[in-house]
Design a protein around this motif. Sequence first.
Motif, PDB file in Angstrom:
ATOM      1  N   GLY A  80      49.258  45.547  40.455  1.00 21.09           N
ATOM      2  CA  GLY A  80      48.728  45.301  39.118  1.00 21.09           C
ATOM      3  C   GLY A  80      47.470  46.128  38.932  1.00 21.09           C
ATOM      4  N   GLU A  81      47.506  47.068  38.012  1.00 24.81           N
ATOM      5  CA  GLU A  81      46.377  47.968  37.782  1.00 24.81           C
ATOM      6  C   GLU A  81      45.872  47.797  36.346  1.00 24.81           C
ATOM      7  OE1 GLU A  81      45.086  50.163  40.018  1.00 24.81           O
ATOM      8  OE2 GLU A  81      46.579  50.000  41.632  1.00 24.81           O
ATOM      9  N   VAL A 120      47.345  45.264  31.897  1.00 21.76           N
ATOM     10  CA  VAL A 120      47.641  45.243  33.324  1.00 21.76           C
ATOM     11  C   VAL A 120      48.999  45.901  33.526  1.00 21.76           C
ATOM     12  CG1 VAL A 120      47.925  43.849  35.390  1.00 21.76           C
ATOM     13  CG2 VAL A 120      46.365  43.093  33.595  1.00 21.76           C
ATOM     14  N   ASP A 121      48.981  47.079  34.126  1.00 21.16           N
ATOM     15  CA  ASP A 121      50.220  47.773  34.468  1.00 21.16           C
ATOM     16  C   ASP A 121      50.785  47.127  35.737  1.00 21.16           C
ATOM     17  OD1 ASP A 121      50.712  49.581  32.545  1.00 21.16           O
ATOM     18  OD2 ASP A 121      50.115  51.353  33.678  1.00 21.16           O
ATOM     19  N   VAL A 122      51.947  46.511  35.630  1.00 22.06           N
ATOM     20  CA  VAL A 122      52.561  45.852  36.784  1.00 22.06           C
ATOM     21  C   VAL A 122      53.732  46.686  37.277  1.00 22.06           C
ATOM     22  CG1 VAL A 122      53.755  43.798  37.610  1.00 22.06           C
ATOM     23  CG2 VAL A 122      51.863  43.573  36.005  1.00 22.06           C
ATOM     24  N   CYS A 154      54.449  36.689  39.834  1.00 16.01           N
ATOM     25  CA  CYS A 154      53.200  37.425  39.633  1.00 16.01           C
ATOM     26  C   CYS A 154      52.526  37.111  38.310  1.00 16.01           C
ATOM     27  CB  CYS A 154      53.435  38.921  39.775  1.00 16.01           C
ATOM     28  SG  CYS A 154      54.179  39.739  38.349  1.00 16.01           S
ATOM     29  N   ARG A 155      53.237  36.490  37.363  1.00 16.19           N
ATOM     30  CA  ARG A 155      52.622  36.204  36.065  1.00 16.19           C
ATOM     31  C   ARG A 155      51.353  35.381  36.217  1.00 16.19           C
ATOM     32  NH1 ARG A 155      57.700  34.411  34.580  1.00 16.19           N
ATOM     33  NH2 ARG A 155      56.831  32.321  34.292  1.00 16.19           N
ATOM     34  N   MET A 203      48.528  37.407  38.002  1.00 15.73           N
ATOM     35  CA  MET A 203      47.866  38.384  37.129  1.00 15.73           C
ATOM     36  C   MET A 203      46.997  37.686  36.084  1.00 15.73           C
ATOM     37  SD  MET A 203      48.713  41.221  38.411  1.00 15.73           S
ATOM     38  CE  MET A 203      49.909  41.728  39.656  1.00 15.73           C
ATOM     39  N   MET A 214      50.120  41.824  30.062  1.00 22.07           N
ATOM     40  CA  MET A 214      50.785  42.352  31.242  1.00 22.07           C
ATOM     41  C   MET A 214      51.957  43.216  30.805  1.00 22.07           C
ATOM     42  SD  MET A 214      52.386  40.214  34.465  1.00 22.07           S
ATOM     43  CE  MET A 214      54.110  40.086  33.964  1.00 22.07           C
TER      44      MET A 214
END
Length: 220
Positions: free
Chosen positions: A168-169, A175-177, A198-199, A202, A211
Amino acid sequence: MTDLDLATTRRDITDALLTALERRHEVLDTIVEADDRDSAAAAIAQLLGKSQLGAEAVLNMSLHQLTKAGRRKNQSELDDLNHEITFTLAERPASSGDTLNLRPFSATDDSDLFTERTAEQGVAGDGSGAPAGEISDEIAQGVGRVDNEDAVWLVAVENNDKVGIVFGELVRGEVDVRIWIRPESRKKGYGVAALRRCRSEMAAYFPGVPMVVRAPGATA
């Protein structure tokens, strides 16, 4: 929640409801014999061979869903979702997310996993698409972004086996997942399960930030 994640969740729930209605007498006996809600949900999931999420939906079922009209509506929705999603829970049992866990990436313990991912994809771990650098440098830069709260790296684990990585970036307010699943663990539903898991992670790291899933492998 992504379109795939939403559709998969809806199908798991709808399928569980219809199966529970077909086996309503067994389900009722199971609920009556359970000590509490948690044990009832676990017993229903085992009885029906459905996900924990589906079992919870069975416990929350409204009485109007028992009517013929309610059953027809559920069946129609399930038919539509089956056209939308080509795989079944039986084919990809991990997609329910019941057995998958996510933990923080360790520069020491998980360098082998990142090395495998980089050897296959050949790109940097920051999501830029640039060619990969030295593994040690890539990991150090990734850990640095995590420490600066600009990124989250998580390892997907099932029964102590590492099956993939979730990146996650934080990029331009989103947020690029990206999800990478090891080749031998693909087509079992781990990508969908990691997406579900991951939701909340993040959201905890980046509250209120949208996201966006960039990884084609998320459907694996």
